[in-house]
Write a protein that holds these residues in place. Structure first.
Motif, PDB file in Angstrom:
ATOM      1  N   VAL A   1       0.860  -1.333  -0.080  1.00 65.62           N
ATOM      2  CA  VAL A   1       0.065   0.111  -0.013  1.00 65.62           C
ATOM      3  C   VAL A   1       0.973   1.234   0.172  1.00 65.62           C
ATOM      4  CG1 VAL A   1      -1.811   1.225   1.125  1.00 65.62           C
ATOM      5  CG2 VAL A   1      -1.760  -1.112   1.301  1.00 65.62           C
ATOM      6  N   ALA A   2       0.920   2.028  -0.966  1.00 69.59           N
ATOM      7  CA  ALA A   2       1.548   3.217  -0.983  1.00 69.59           C
ATOM      8  C   ALA A   2       0.911   4.560  -1.364  1.00 69.59           C
ATOM      9  CB  ALA A   2       2.393   3.223  -2.323  1.00 69.59           C
ATOM     10  N   TYR A   3       1.493   5.574  -0.663  1.00 66.52           N
ATOM     11  CA  TYR A   3       0.715   6.961  -0.895  1.00 66.52           C
ATOM     12  C   TYR A   3       1.482   7.833  -1.739  1.00 66.52           C
ATOM     13  CZ  TYR A   3       3.989   8.573   2.245  1.00 66.52           C
ATOM     14  OH  TYR A   3       5.298   8.774   3.031  1.00 66.52           O
ATOM     15  N   LEU A   4       0.970   8.867  -2.283  1.00 65.36           N
ATOM     16  CA  LEU A   4       1.595   9.669  -3.293  1.00 65.36           C
ATOM     17  C   LEU A   4       2.458  10.619  -2.583  1.00 65.36           C
ATOM     18  CD1 LEU A   4      -0.908  11.064  -5.866  1.00 65.36           C
ATOM     19  CD2 LEU A   4       1.008   9.510  -6.215  1.00 65.36           C
ATOM     20  N   ALA A   5       3.829  10.959  -2.964  1.00 69.91           N
ATOM     21  CA  ALA A   5       4.796  11.704  -2.416  1.00 69.91           C
ATOM     22  C   ALA A   5       4.315  13.272  -2.799  1.00 69.91           C
ATOM     23  CB  ALA A   5       6.061  11.558  -3.046  1.00 69.91           C
ATOM     24  N   GLY A   6       4.681  14.155  -1.772  1.00 68.61           N
ATOM     25  CA  GLY A   6       4.187  15.509  -1.983  1.00 68.61           C
ATOM     26  C   GLY A   6       4.563  16.160  -3.236  1.00 68.61           C
ATOM     27  N   LYS A   7       5.543  15.946  -3.804  1.00 68.86           N
ATOM     28  CA  LYS A   7       5.876  16.874  -4.957  1.00 68.86           C
ATOM     29  C   LYS A   7       4.952  16.319  -6.272  1.00 68.86           C
ATOM     30  CE  LYS A   7       9.337  19.501  -4.386  1.00 68.86           C
ATOM     31  NZ  LYS A   7       9.494  20.725  -4.642  1.00 68.86           N
ATOM     32  N   LEU A   8       4.362  14.973  -6.128  1.00 68.57           N
ATOM     33  CA  LEU A   8       3.323  14.442  -7.126  1.00 68.57           C
ATOM     34  C   LEU A   8       2.125  15.210  -7.049  1.00 68.57           C
ATOM     35  CD1 LEU A   8       4.446  10.693  -7.320  1.00 68.57           C
ATOM     36  CD2 LEU A   8       5.141  12.550  -8.961  1.00 68.57           C
ATOM     37  N   MET A   9       1.767  15.357  -5.625  1.00 73.85           N
ATOM     38  CA  MET A   9       0.532  16.001  -5.405  1.00 73.85           C
ATOM     39  C   MET A   9       0.534  17.650  -5.606  1.00 73.85           C
ATOM     40  SD  MET A   9      -1.070  14.210  -1.961  1.00 73.85           S
ATOM     41  CE  MET A   9       0.377  14.458  -0.875  1.00 73.85           C
ATOM     42  N   GLN A  10       1.741  18.108  -5.244  1.00 70.73           N
ATOM     43  CA  GLN A  10       2.073  19.496  -5.555  1.00 70.73           C
ATOM     44  C   GLN A  10       1.687  19.717  -7.117  1.00 70.73           C
ATOM     45  OE1 GLN A  10       5.704  20.826  -4.329  1.00 70.73           O
ATOM     46  NE2 GLN A  10       5.383  23.212  -4.909  1.00 70.73           N
ATOM     47  N   HIS A  11       2.315  19.053  -7.911  1.00 71.59           N
ATOM     48  CA  HIS A  11       2.171  19.140  -9.421  1.00 71.59           C
ATOM     49  C   HIS A  11       0.990  18.656 -10.088  1.00 71.59           C
ATOM     50  CE1 HIS A  11       6.066  21.329  -9.343  1.00 71.59           C
ATOM     51  NE2 HIS A  11       6.602  20.460  -8.494  1.00 71.59           N
ATOM     52  N   ARG A  12       0.223  17.834  -9.389  1.00 68.81           N
ATOM     53  CA  ARG A  12      -1.027  17.301  -9.940  1.00 68.81           C
ATOM     54  C   ARG A  12      -0.911  16.308 -10.857  1.00 68.81           C
ATOM     55  NH1 ARG A  12      -3.453  23.086 -10.204  1.00 68.81           N
ATOM     56  NH2 ARG A  12      -4.107  23.329  -8.100  1.00 68.81           N
ATOM     57  N   ILE A  13       0.023  15.275 -10.501  1.00 62.55           N
ATOM     58  CA  ILE A  13       0.305  14.181 -11.271  1.00 62.55           C
ATOM     59  C   ILE A  13      -0.631  13.041 -10.965  1.00 62.55           C
ATOM     60  CG2 ILE A  13       2.186  12.468 -12.053  1.00 62.55           C
ATOM     61  CD1 ILE A  13       2.988  15.322 -12.483  1.00 62.55           C
ATOM     62  N   TRP A  14      -1.074  12.764 -12.084  1.00 58.33           N
ATOM     63  CA  TRP A  14      -2.543  11.734 -12.000  1.00 58.33           C
ATOM     64  C   TRP A  14      -1.658  10.079 -11.889  1.00 58.33           C
ATOM     65  CZ3 TRP A  14      -7.698  12.106 -13.817  1.00 58.33           C
ATOM     66  CH2 TRP A  14      -8.502  13.132 -13.230  1.00 58.33           C
ATOM     67  N   VAL A  15      -2.130   9.398 -10.962  1.00 54.67           N
ATOM     68  CA  VAL A  15      -1.697   8.160 -10.991  1.00 54.67           C
ATOM     69  C   VAL A  15      -2.784   7.178 -11.076  1.00 54.67           C
ATOM     70  CG1 VAL A  15      -0.539   6.285  -9.902  1.00 54.67           C
ATOM     71  CG2 VAL A  15       0.366   8.650  -9.823  1.00 54.67           C
TER      72      VAL A  15
ATOM     73  N   TYR B   1      12.055  -0.357   7.599  1.00 54.41           N
ATOM     74  CA  TYR B   1      11.459  -0.970   8.883  1.00 54.41           C
ATOM     75  C   TYR B   1      10.078  -1.669   8.293  1.00 54.41           C
ATOM     76  CZ  TYR B   1      14.652   2.280  10.648  1.00 54.41           C
ATOM     77  OH  TYR B   1      15.777   3.217  11.038  1.00 54.41           O
ATOM     78  N   ASP B   2       9.330  -1.150   7.523  1.00 53.20           N
ATOM     79  CA  ASP B   2       8.015  -1.803   7.090  1.00 53.20           C
ATOM     80  C   ASP B   2       7.734  -1.925   5.635  1.00 53.20           C
ATOM     81  OD1 ASP B   2       5.653  -2.870   6.928  1.00 53.20           O
ATOM     82  OD2 ASP B   2       4.423  -0.984   7.822  1.00 53.20           O
ATOM     83  N   LEU B   3       8.048  -3.044   5.128  1.00 55.41           N
ATOM     84  CA  LEU B   3       8.158  -3.461   3.665  1.00 55.41           C
ATOM     85  C   LEU B   3       6.787  -3.612   3.078  1.00 55.41           C
ATOM     86  CD1 LEU B   3      11.174  -5.694   3.569  1.00 55.41           C
ATOM     87  CD2 LEU B   3      11.321  -3.659   3.100  1.00 55.41           C
ATOM     88  N   THR B   4       5.696  -3.380   3.945  1.00 56.51           N
ATOM     89  CA  THR B   4       4.522  -3.613   3.393  1.00 56.51           C
ATOM     90  C   THR B   4       3.770  -1.965   2.836  1.00 56.51           C
ATOM     91  OG1 THR B   4       3.390  -3.356   5.424  1.00 56.51           O
ATOM     92  CG2 THR B   4       3.886  -5.764   4.700  1.00 56.51           C
ATOM     93  N   ARG B   5       4.596  -1.006   3.158  1.00 63.07           N
ATOM     94  CA  ARG B   5       3.947   0.389   3.021  1.00 63.07           C
ATOM     95  C   ARG B   5       5.008   1.084   2.372  1.00 63.07           C
ATOM     96  NH1 ARG B   5      -0.657   1.580   5.040  1.00 63.07           N
ATOM     97  NH2 ARG B   5      -0.166   3.878   5.310  1.00 63.07           N
ATOM     98  N   GLY B   6       4.707   2.062   1.447  1.00 65.72           N
ATOM     99  CA  GLY B   6       5.712   2.512   0.542  1.00 65.72           C
ATOM    100  C   GLY B   6       5.108   4.053   0.097  1.00 65.72           C
ATOM    101  N   ARG B   7       5.950   4.849  -0.649  1.00 61.30           N
ATOM    102  CA  ARG B   7       5.456   5.883  -1.080  1.00 61.30           C
ATOM    103  C   ARG B   7       6.066   6.157  -2.695  1.00 61.30           C
ATOM    104  NH1 ARG B   7       8.752  10.689   1.560  1.00 61.30           N
ATOM    105  NH2 ARG B   7      10.691   9.410   0.958  1.00 61.30           N
ATOM    106  N   ILE B   8       4.847   6.653  -3.319  1.00 61.92           N
ATOM    107  CA  ILE B   8       5.333   6.613  -4.821  1.00 61.92           C
ATOM    108  C   ILE B   8       5.867   7.807  -5.099  1.00 61.92           C
ATOM    109  CG2 ILE B   8       4.089   6.760  -7.080  1.00 61.92           C
ATOM    110  CD1 ILE B   8       1.575   5.332  -5.804  1.00 61.92           C
ATOM    111  N   VAL B   9       7.108   7.667  -5.636  1.00 64.38           N
ATOM    112  CA  VAL B   9       8.052   8.855  -5.878  1.00 64.38           C
ATOM    113  C   VAL B   9       8.126   9.485  -7.164  1.00 64.38           C
ATOM    114  CG1 VAL B   9       9.207   8.684  -3.758  1.00 64.38           C
ATOM    115  CG2 VAL B   9       9.943   7.624  -5.652  1.00 64.38           C
ATOM    116  N   TRP B  10       7.737   8.396  -8.149  1.00 69.73           N
ATOM    117  CA  TRP B  10       7.864   8.724  -9.756  1.00 69.73           C
ATOM    118  C   TRP B  10       6.724   8.135 -10.264  1.00 69.73           C
ATOM    119  CZ3 TRP B  10      10.668  12.291 -12.061  1.00 69.73           C
ATOM    120  CH2 TRP B  10      11.008  12.274 -13.336  1.00 69.73           C
TER     121      TRP B  10
END
Length: 87
Positions: free
Chosen positions: A46-60, A73-82
């Motif tokens: 389960v991943a969330y969007l990084a702040g720069k992607l939300m700031q520039h309104r990048i659609w995923v 520390y937790d390999l089941t959660r992450g952040r979408i960076v690109w």
């Protein structure tokens, strides 16, 4: 931002180090979360969007190829960076 380190008995571990892997978005979940299937080992995270992607309104959208940064520390959660182009 400074690089925070934690000193254990014989080594230093950096808190800012993330594991970057490629993945494919399977579905969009409520609360700006996404379920991503990793390409290396077919795990689902389960991943969330990084702040720069939300700031520039990048659609995923489901089906997009993305780069996910996992915490050591937790390999089941992450952040979408690109969001990879051409996906």
């Amino acid at each position: 931002m400074r690089n925070a380190t934690v000193t254990t008995k014989n080594r230093e571990v950096s808190k800012d180090v993330g594991i970057r892997v490629l993945g494919t978005v399977l579905e969009s979940l409520p609360g700006n979360l996404f379920q991503v299937k990793l390409e290396e080992n077919d795990y689902k995270v389960v991943a969330y969007l990084a702040g720069k992607l939300m700031q520039h309104r990048i659609w995923v959208l489901p089906g997009d190829q993305v780069t996910v940064e996992l915490s050591p520390y937790d390999l089941t959660r992450g952040r979408i960076v690109w969001r990879n182009p051409g996906s």
